[in-house]
Each structure stands twice: as structure tokens, then as C-alpha cells.
Motif scaffolding. Structure first.
Motif, PDB file in Angstrom:
ATOM      1  N   TYR A  30       0.828  -1.209   0.000  1.00 47.05           N
ATOM      2  CA  TYR A  30       0.000   0.000   0.000  1.00 47.05           C
ATOM      3  C   TYR A  30       0.859   1.255   0.000  1.00 47.05           C
ATOM      4  CZ  TYR A  30      -4.121  -2.849   0.982  1.00 47.05           C
ATOM      5  OH  TYR A  30      -5.130  -3.775   0.896  1.00 47.05           O
ATOM      6  N   ASN A  31       0.369   2.290  -0.671  1.00 48.17           N
ATOM      7  CA  ASN A  31       1.027   3.589  -0.653  1.00 48.17           C
ATOM      8  C   ASN A  31       0.633   4.360   0.602  1.00 48.17           C
ATOM      9  OD1 ASN A  31       2.220   3.198  -3.220  1.00 48.17           O
ATOM     10  ND2 ASN A  31       0.314   3.844  -4.223  1.00 48.17           N
ATOM     11  N   GLU A  32       1.266   5.521   0.812  1.00 48.17           N
ATOM     12  CA  GLU A  32       0.976   6.315   2.004  1.00 48.17           C
ATOM     13  C   GLU A  32      -0.453   6.843   2.030  1.00 48.17           C
ATOM     14  OE1 GLU A  32       3.753   9.340   2.958  1.00 48.17           O
ATOM     15  OE2 GLU A  32       5.433   7.956   3.222  1.00 48.17           O
ATOM     16  N   VAL A  70       3.642  13.972  21.898  1.00 47.07           N
ATOM     17  CA  VAL A  70       3.649  12.555  21.564  1.00 47.07           C
ATOM     18  C   VAL A  70       2.254  12.201  21.047  1.00 47.07           C
ATOM     19  CG1 VAL A  70       3.929  10.194  22.389  1.00 47.07           C
ATOM     20  CG2 VAL A  70       5.370  12.021  23.314  1.00 47.07           C
ATOM     21  N   VAL A  71       2.199  11.749  19.810  1.00 46.58           N
ATOM     22  CA  VAL A  71       0.931  11.350  19.208  1.00 46.58           C
ATOM     23  C   VAL A  71       0.808   9.831  19.312  1.00 46.58           C
ATOM     24  CG1 VAL A  71      -0.455  11.313  17.105  1.00 46.58           C
ATOM     25  CG2 VAL A  71       0.962  13.306  17.640  1.00 46.58           C
ATOM     26  N   VAL A  72      -0.310   9.388  19.875  1.00 44.48           N
ATOM     27  CA  VAL A  72      -0.578   7.960  20.031  1.00 44.48           C
ATOM     28  C   VAL A  72      -1.691   7.568  19.064  1.00 44.48           C
ATOM     29  CG1 VAL A  72      -1.228   6.110  21.606  1.00 44.48           C
ATOM     30  CG2 VAL A  72       0.042   8.094  22.472  1.00 44.48           C
ATOM     31  N   ALA A  73      -1.383   6.660  18.165  1.00 43.66           N
ATOM     32  CA  ALA A  73      -2.379   6.145  17.227  1.00 43.66           C
ATOM     33  C   ALA A  73      -2.799   4.750  17.690  1.00 43.66           C
ATOM     34  CB  ALA A  73      -1.802   6.081  15.818  1.00 43.66           C
ATOM     35  N   TRP A 129       0.199   5.139   7.864  1.00 40.71           N
ATOM     36  CA  TRP A 129       0.561   4.305   6.713  1.00 40.71           C
ATOM     37  C   TRP A 129       1.023   2.956   7.234  1.00 40.71           C
ATOM     38  CZ3 TRP A 129       5.842   3.048   4.877  1.00 40.71           C
ATOM     39  CH2 TRP A 129       5.810   2.247   3.719  1.00 40.71           C
ATOM     40  N   ASP A 130       0.334   1.929   6.788  1.00 41.74           N
ATOM     41  CA  ASP A 130       0.757   0.554   7.073  1.00 41.74           C
ATOM     42  C   ASP A 130       0.990  -0.118   5.730  1.00 41.74           C
ATOM     43  OD1 ASP A 130       0.749  -2.309   7.575  1.00 41.74           O
ATOM     44  OD2 ASP A 130       0.056  -1.812   9.591  1.00 41.74           O
ATOM     45  N   VAL A 177       7.838  -0.447   7.888  1.00 42.64           N
ATOM     46  CA  VAL A 177       7.158  -0.405   9.187  1.00 42.64           C
ATOM     47  C   VAL A 177       6.046   0.630   9.148  1.00 42.64           C
ATOM     48  CG1 VAL A 177       9.154  -1.203  10.507  1.00 42.64           C
ATOM     49  CG2 VAL A 177       8.872   1.239  10.079  1.00 42.64           C
ATOM     50  N   ARG A 178       4.979   0.341   9.864  1.00 44.86           N
ATOM     51  CA  ARG A 178       3.863   1.291   9.927  1.00 44.86           C
ATOM     52  C   ARG A 178       4.307   2.558  10.649  1.00 44.86           C
ATOM     53  NH1 ARG A 178       2.393  -2.731  13.813  1.00 44.86           N
ATOM     54  NH2 ARG A 178       1.414  -3.898  12.136  1.00 44.86           N
TER      55      ARG A 178
END
Length: 248
Positions: free
Chosen positions: A117-119, A214-217, A173-174, A150-151
Motif C-alpha cells: 500500500y502507498n501512504e 507525543v501522538v498515540v495512534a 501508513w501501514d 514499518v507502519r
């Protein structure tokens, strides 16, 4: 900061089949050998005579051959999969009785050295056809280093302008799966920032300064709840009457 995530696990595939640890190790070893073999030969074909490589112009191919950095190989999915099936049977005697079609498909779909997959979350394409991408760097004849995908959070935050409404909508992006439904949060934010509907919004006051956040997804991959933490700096710049920014 933010509301608790309202996420549900992805439904499990009724045909999902797992491989034991020893077989996974063997498949990984064979996969790296397979990649080295097909990256070292641009005219590799499967048993049906189908080209494994996506066709490229001769001049571009020659330029890529001279590249000393990582380069992108684009592989035709069906021929690549057929070629690997034939490779593991030829090299290790792993027939469909040992590794079924579904098991091999699942293995390749989760292979970290393949970007599917693309971004933008869409399947990779080349010349109108879906392809799988592999990043490789040539070390010596028939020897390559491969880049593991890596994601990650794909879009960095834009600069914030004092007195101008700020908004940043990040994405994940994964390389192995379609962009998942995700929930973003942060343990700390400056008083002028807040998460709202998965977008970071706010109005920078006159005394606002650069801030590290810090962004947590949080998202599901199958039944597994994944958390991806990434550090970002939101740069704050002054506002000018002309609308220009003093870049830092």
C-alpha cells in the motif's frame, strides 16, 4: 488527552490459517534468498513464462542498475507469488501439503519486506496494474540489503501561525494493510491545542512557542489492538499582515 477510542477488531477471516514457528523461520530464510535471486535478474519469469518484474524502459533500467543507494523493485503480484511457491518447493521441498495456498498468501500479505500500500492507503500501482514494492540496495554481485517496511504516522504536523486557527489531520501508513480506522490521542498538549474528531486543532496565542508532543495512534490489526507512538514538534511562527511566515 481525548475520548476513549471507539474501535472494534477487524473480523477474522474464516480461512485464516497459521504457520508454526519453525516453518515461519524457514519461509523467512527462503524469502530472502528468493528476493536476492529475482533482484539479481531483471528477466526472471515464473513457470508460466510470466515476468515477475514490472516492465521498465531500457534507459531507466540501466540507470537503476548503476544506483548505489536503495532502489524500488516493482513486482507483478501473481507472477511473484507463483515464483515464490515454485522456489520454496524447488529449494526446500515445501509443497502445498506443507504450506497451503491460503497459508502462503497470508504469509506474503504480512511480509515486512513487501509494501503493498502507498501512504495514501491505496494499493500500489504501476502502469495501471497493482504491484508489490521492495526496496533493495546492492552490496555486491547477487548480494542485497533489503529495507523493512514499518507502519508509521505518515503526515507530519504543519507550522502553527500565531492568531490563526490551526488544524492537523494525521494519517497512518501501514505497508501491509489498507489504512485502518484509527484513533489519535496525546497524554499532554499545550493549553491551546486539543484533539477533536481525530484532528489536532487550536488557536495559537501570542505567547505560544514550539512544543514537543507525543501522538498515540490506536487501531486494530485483526484482533490485535495496536498502539503507535511518535514524537513530533509543532513549530510556531509569527503572523504578519501580508500573511507571510518568518521561517525558522
Amino acid at each position: 488527552m481525548g475520548n476513549p477510542p471507539l474501535l472494534e477488531p477487524s473480523p477474522a477471516s474464516p480461512t485464516e490459517q497459521t504457520l508454526d514457528a519453525d516453518l515461519m523461520v524457514k519461509l523467512d530464510e527462503l524469502f530472502m534468498k528468493y528476493l536476492e535471486a529475482i533482484c539479481s535478474n531483471n528477466i526472471t519469469v515464473d513457470s508460466e513464462g510470466e515476468s515477475i518484474h514490472q516492465t521498465q524502459m531500457a534507459k531507466k533500467l540501466e540507470k537503476l542498475e548503476q544506483c548505489t543507494e536503495y532502489r524500488t523493485f516493482r513486482f507483478r503480484i501473481q507472477a511473484f507469488s507463483n515464483g515464490y511457491r515454485e522456489f520454496i518447493e524447488r529449494e526446500a521441498g515445501l509443497t502445498e501439503q506443507a504450506v497451503s495456498k491460503q497459508q502462503l498468501r497470508n504469509y506474503l500479505h504480512q511480509q515486512h519486506y513487501i509494501s503493498r500500500y502507498n501512504e495514501d492507503g491505496k494499493k500500489a500501482k504501476s502502469k495501471g496494474h497493482h504491484v508489490w514494492n521492495v526496496e533493495a540496495k546492492k552490496i555486491s554481485r547477487n548480494t542485497w540489503w533489503f529495507k523493512e517496511f514499518v507502519r508509521r504516522i505518515a503526515t507530519p504536523p504543519p507550522k502553527a501561525v500565531i492568531g490563526v486557527p490551526y488544524e492537523w489531520t494525521p494519517t497512518i501508513w501501514d505497508p501491509q494493510i489498507k489504512a485502518p480506522k484509527v484513533y489519535f490521542s496525546s497524554e499532554w498538549l499545550p493549553p491551546w491545542l486539543r484533539w477533536e474528531n481525530n484532528a489536532l486543532r487550536g488557536l495559537p496565542p501570542p505567547d505560544a512557542t514550539d512544543c514537543n508532543i507525543v501522538v498515540v495512534a490506536s487501531y486494530y490489526q485483526g484482533k490485535e489492538l495496536c498502539h503507535l507512538k511518535t514524537n513530533f514538534t509543532v513549530h510556531v511562527v509569527p503572523h504578519t499582515p501580508s500573511g507571510a511566515m518568518f521561517m525558522t
